[in-house]
Write an enzyme that holds these catalytic residues in place. Structure first.
Site, mmCIF file in Angstrom:
data_model
loop_
_atom_site.group_PDB
_atom_site.id
_atom_site.type_symbol
_atom_site.label_atom_id
_atom_site.label_comp_id
_atom_site.label_asym_id
_atom_site.label_seq_id
_atom_site.Cartn_x
_atom_site.Cartn_y
_atom_site.Cartn_z
ATOM 1 N N ASP A 24 0.912 -1.603 -0.305
ATOM 2 C CA ASP A 24 -0.023 -0.122 -0.453
ATOM 3 C C ASP A 24 0.605 1.475 0.261
ATOM 4 O O ASP A 24 2.183 1.353 0.522
ATOM 5 C CB ASP A 24 -0.981 0.461 1.197
ATOM 6 C CG ASP A 24 -1.914 1.138 1.534
ATOM 7 O OD1 ASP A 24 -2.161 1.404 -0.169
ATOM 8 O OD2 ASP A 24 -3.001 0.970 2.403
ATOM 9 N N HIS A 41 2.539 3.269 -8.686
ATOM 10 C CA HIS A 41 2.556 1.806 -8.906
ATOM 11 C C HIS A 41 3.488 1.194 -9.826
ATOM 12 O O HIS A 41 4.676 0.227 -9.380
ATOM 13 C CB HIS A 41 1.794 1.669 -10.128
ATOM 14 C CG HIS A 41 0.060 1.554 -9.323
ATOM 15 N ND1 HIS A 41 0.343 1.804 -8.229
ATOM 16 C CD2 HIS A 41 -1.452 2.743 -9.768
ATOM 17 C CE1 HIS A 41 -1.252 2.133 -7.797
ATOM 18 N NE2 HIS A 41 -2.293 2.599 -8.526
ATOM 19 N N LEU A 135 10.944 -20.738 -4.552
ATOM 20 C CA LEU A 135 9.646 -19.925 -3.960
ATOM 21 C C LEU A 135 8.603 -19.364 -5.086
ATOM 22 O O LEU A 135 8.545 -19.976 -7.002
ATOM 23 C CB LEU A 135 10.436 -17.882 -3.943
ATOM 24 C CG LEU A 135 9.777 -17.015 -3.951
ATOM 25 C CD1 LEU A 135 9.369 -17.497 -2.586
ATOM 26 C CD2 LEU A 135 10.101 -15.308 -3.598
HETATM 27 C C1 FPP Z 1 -1.983 0.275 -3.551
HETATM 28 O O1 FPP Z 1 -1.722 1.355 -3.514
HETATM 29 C C2 FPP Z 1 -1.340 -1.021 -4.489
HETATM 30 C C3 FPP Z 1 -1.888 -1.242 -5.140
HETATM 31 C C4 FPP Z 1 -3.394 -1.312 -5.421
HETATM 32 C C5 FPP Z 1 -1.687 -1.971 -6.087
HETATM 33 C C6 FPP Z 1 -0.744 -2.419 -6.227
HETATM 34 C C7 FPP Z 1 0.108 -1.966 -7.604
HETATM 35 C C8 FPP Z 1 1.830 -2.981 -7.569
HETATM 36 C C9 FPP Z 1 2.629 -2.770 -6.427
HETATM 37 C C10 FPP Z 1 2.176 -2.491 -8.769
HETATM 38 C C11 FPP Z 1 1.854 -3.334 -9.728
HETATM 39 C C12 FPP Z 1 1.284 -4.400 -9.739
HETATM 40 C C13 FPP Z 1 2.429 -5.817 -10.022
HETATM 41 C C14 FPP Z 1 1.938 -6.827 -9.626
HETATM 42 C C15 FPP Z 1 3.297 -5.013 -11.870
HETATM 43 P P1 FPP Z 1 -3.025 2.817 -3.650
HETATM 44 O O2 FPP Z 1 -2.625 3.012 -4.957
HETATM 45 O O3 FPP Z 1 -3.366 2.355 -3.113
HETATM 46 O O4 FPP Z 1 -1.673 3.942 -2.460
HETATM 47 P P2 FPP Z 1 -2.498 4.932 -1.789
HETATM 48 O O5 FPP Z 1 -2.986 4.242 -0.784
HETATM 49 O O6 FPP Z 1 -1.244 5.789 -1.057
HETATM 50 O O7 FPP Z 1 -3.405 6.287 -2.577
#
Ligand code: FPP
Length: 244
Positions: A24, A41, A135
């Protein structure tokens, strides 16, 4: 201690078998830099690479990362499309190294609402790794814990009606054998970044006895040192599973 010294201090006989991560804070990380959310992201994807390498370093067996939740469909379409594109690009770019590390990667979640052609491209990329014995990386994508339980209940109900399952025989093991995670042990350790103290519908059945580890760091700032710190903290806890 540096990373190598920290790695060496892990008790190899008590390594968590399965770590689950709620990644997150990508959006906030980008906002701080006056960039759009996809920039965050993209940086977050690099962190996945780092934690996978770290897991390989200390002999982790299972790693599940929450990349797109069933509730993430409520985000703006441009962000959803961007995340989908990023996932495929990331996997295509990293797959050779993933394979070289004997890592097996699969998606975990529902196929509903996903474009079959898109799913086919993902799986075509991943299948190179499917016989790998190191893994086991699961990317929770279009995943929701309640949805997971609902799909299991549906299948069990259908088999109960057709007589294949005796309702009296339904127990925890049977239910587990119908969840998306049927081929993995439950997570021992759940990590969430960005200071939020929630589960957000992630593996809700499976984390019944998981240890929780939270950090204020935003996901793109999370490092292999943080991952090892979480494991070391885990090893200092006394897991009783309800007993004394
Ligand atoms: C949360 O941050 C993250 C997500 C909803 C997506 C997770 C995705 C990635 C780590 C990268 C892409 C994935 C892959 C598998 C390559 P948020 O957008 O909720 O952040 P915020 O809470 O600060 O708005």
């Amino acid at each position: 201690m540096d990373y190598k010294e920290m790695l060496a201090s892990i008790d190899k006989s008590r390594v968590p078998q399965h770590i689950a991560i709620i990644m997150d804070g990508n959006g906030r990380w980008a906002k701080k830099r006056l960039k759009n959310r996809l920039f965050g992201h993209r940086a977050g994807a690099q962190t996945i690479r780092e934690v996978v390498e770290c897991g390989v370093d200390f002999g982790l067996k299972y790693l599940t990362v929450y990349a797109f939740s069933a509730e993430n469909w409520n985000r703006p379409e441009a962000e959803i499309k961007g995340l989908f594109k990023l996932l495929l690009e990331f996997l295509k770019k990293e797959i050779d190294e993933i394979h070289a590390n004997n890592v097996c990667v699969k998606l975990l979640g529902s196929e509903e609402r996903l474009d079959p052609a898109y799913l086919a491209s993902i799986n075509n990329t991943l299948k190179l790794t499917w016989n790998n014995t190191g893994l086991q990386l699961r990317i929770a994508f279009n995943y929701g814990g309640r949805q997971d339980i609902v799909q299991a209940v549906k299948k069990i109900s259908q088999k109960s009606i057709s007589g294949e399952i005796d309702p009296e025989s339904i127990n925890q093991e049977l239910i587990e054998s119908y969840l998306y995670t049927r081929d993995m042990p439950d997570p021992d350790l759940l990590i969430r970044t960005s200071g939020e103290l929630r589960i957000s519908n992630f593996l809700i059945w499976q984390i019944a006895y998981a240890e929780m580890w939270f950090t204020d760091k935003l996901w793109p700032d999370f490092t292999r040192v943080d991952m090892v710190q979480a494991v070391l903290d885990f090893q200092n806890r006394n897991r009783r599973f309800g007993a004394l």
